[in-house]
Motif scaffolding. Sequence first.
Motif, PDB file in Angstrom:
ATOM      1  N   ARG A 238       0.834  -1.207   0.000  1.00 45.61           N
ATOM      2  CA  ARG A 238       0.000   0.000   0.000  1.00 45.61           C
ATOM      3  C   ARG A 238       0.869   1.258   0.000  1.00 45.61           C
ATOM      4  O   ARG A 238       0.538   2.257  -0.638  1.00 45.61           O
ATOM      5  N   SER A 239       1.991   1.197   0.715  1.00 48.44           N
ATOM      6  CA  SER A 239       2.873   2.365   0.772  1.00 48.44           C
ATOM      7  C   SER A 239       3.498   2.660  -0.591  1.00 48.44           C
ATOM      8  O   SER A 239       3.834   3.812  -0.890  1.00 48.44           O
ATOM      9  N   LEU A 240       3.668   1.632  -1.433  1.00 52.56           N
ATOM     10  CA  LEU A 240       4.212   1.840  -2.778  1.00 52.56           C
ATOM     11  C   LEU A 240       3.188   2.495  -3.703  1.00 52.56           C
ATOM     12  O   LEU A 240       3.551   3.211  -4.644  1.00 52.56           O
ATOM     13  N   GLY A 241       1.912   2.201  -3.456  1.00 48.17           N
ATOM     14  CA  GLY A 241       0.855   2.772  -4.278  1.00 48.17           C
ATOM     15  C   GLY A 241       0.358   1.799  -5.329  1.00 48.17           C
ATOM     16  O   GLY A 241       1.099   0.946  -5.833  1.00 48.17           O
ATOM     17  N   ARG A 242      -0.912   1.926  -5.663  1.00 48.70           N
ATOM     18  CA  ARG A 242      -1.549   0.980  -6.581  1.00 48.70           C
ATOM     19  C   ARG A 242      -0.905   1.004  -7.965  1.00 48.70           C
ATOM     20  O   ARG A 242      -0.689  -0.050  -8.577  1.00 48.70           O
ATOM     21  N   GLU A 243      -0.584   2.168  -8.456  1.00 46.07           N
ATOM     22  CA  GLU A 243      -0.038   2.280  -9.816  1.00 46.07           C
ATOM     23  C   GLU A 243       1.277   1.516  -9.941  1.00 46.07           C
ATOM     24  O   GLU A 243       1.477   0.775 -10.915  1.00 46.07           O
ATOM     25  N   GLU A 244       2.161   1.683  -8.984  1.00 45.67           N
ATOM     26  CA  GLU A 244       3.454   1.002  -9.055  1.00 45.67           C
ATOM     27  C   GLU A 244       3.296  -0.507  -8.896  1.00 45.67           C
ATOM     28  O   GLU A 244       3.940  -1.284  -9.616  1.00 45.67           O
ATOM     29  N   VAL A 245       2.455  -0.938  -7.993  1.00 42.73           N
ATOM     30  CA  VAL A 245       2.263  -2.377  -7.770  1.00 42.73           C
ATOM     31  C   VAL A 245       1.622  -3.024  -8.995  1.00 42.73           C
ATOM     32  O   VAL A 245       2.027  -4.119  -9.429  1.00 42.73           O
ATOM     33  N   GLU A 246       0.654  -2.363  -9.586  1.00 46.53           N
ATOM     34  CA  GLU A 246       0.008  -2.943 -10.770  1.00 46.53           C
ATOM     35  C   GLU A 246       0.946  -2.946 -11.970  1.00 46.53           C
ATOM     36  O   GLU A 246       0.834  -3.809 -12.855  1.00 46.53           O
ATOM     37  N   PHE A 277      -6.010  -3.101  -2.433  1.00 45.13           N
ATOM     38  CA  PHE A 277      -6.327  -1.699  -2.704  1.00 45.13           C
ATOM     39  C   PHE A 277      -7.833  -1.421  -2.735  1.00 45.13           C
ATOM     40  O   PHE A 277      -8.255  -0.278  -2.578  1.00 45.13           O
TER      41      PHE A 277
END
Length: 285
Positions: A238-246, A277
């Motif tokens: 979650r700290s990385l953010g949805r865009e980066e994880v996806e 997310f």
Amino acid sequence: MSSDVLQRFLLDDLDIRGAVVRLGPVWQQIIADRHYPEPVNGLLGEMCVTTLFITEALKQSGRVTFQLRGSGPVSLLVVDCDQRLNLRALAQYGDDLDSGTARTLLGDGRLVLSLDLSGSRAPWQSVVPLEGEGIGEIFEHYLSLSEQLPSRLFLAASDTGAAGLFLQKLPAADSRDPDGWNRIEQLAATVTDDELINLTPTALLSRLFPEETVRVFDSRAVIHDTPEDWDKVRAMLRSLGREEVEAVLQEQGAVIVRDDLANREYRLDRDGVAAIFDRSPPTLH
């Protein structure tokens, strides 16, 4: 008696204390599926044993993390241990790896201690340069600086086990017996790797010091307890953010999070990522 044990002792008449560590299944769990080369196994096993000695001697509850960072083929050794004697470890190394001493394999570098005591706001850290050829000599140098008491370490490690003998000269030793420390050092130096790994602590002490009065304390079990911690993994993603994880998911087909210290891998597919997310955040009251 467990194969994974730390046994403290005291040479009563000489004011010399020590401990014996013997690891079997715990050591095999730590290196399982890592496929470390033999020289790396040897360094890491000896460092695990030494970290146990130092952690057990802490007068306060906390966590000890030692790092050996070097410029040689073995760039990093990390061992983490808490007051339960719960042991975790990892190694990083390059392709150009031949046998040699710890100093040859590590090159120039430093020993870093992080001490996270219960109740402290931040870990306390100490950094010293690497001095000595083997793991034992490196940590003997560290102990001479940190505790200012002469100490000796006799260490051994293989694919099946890791073990060691620790000796420390206490302040009244010379007044008890001016030749006592020298005599015990010479006796301990006769120990073989096979004896360290395969003899029980009691049998080892009887073999090395048959004429000395040895007071043996209650032994302590060493463990390797690394339960899954999905909450920590989800919080990190979650700290990385949805865009980066996806983006990682799109590129690799799965998101893989590796916990090297625990020797554990977490794998998430598209549904797993979406669940992180899309879940509503907890309501604060």
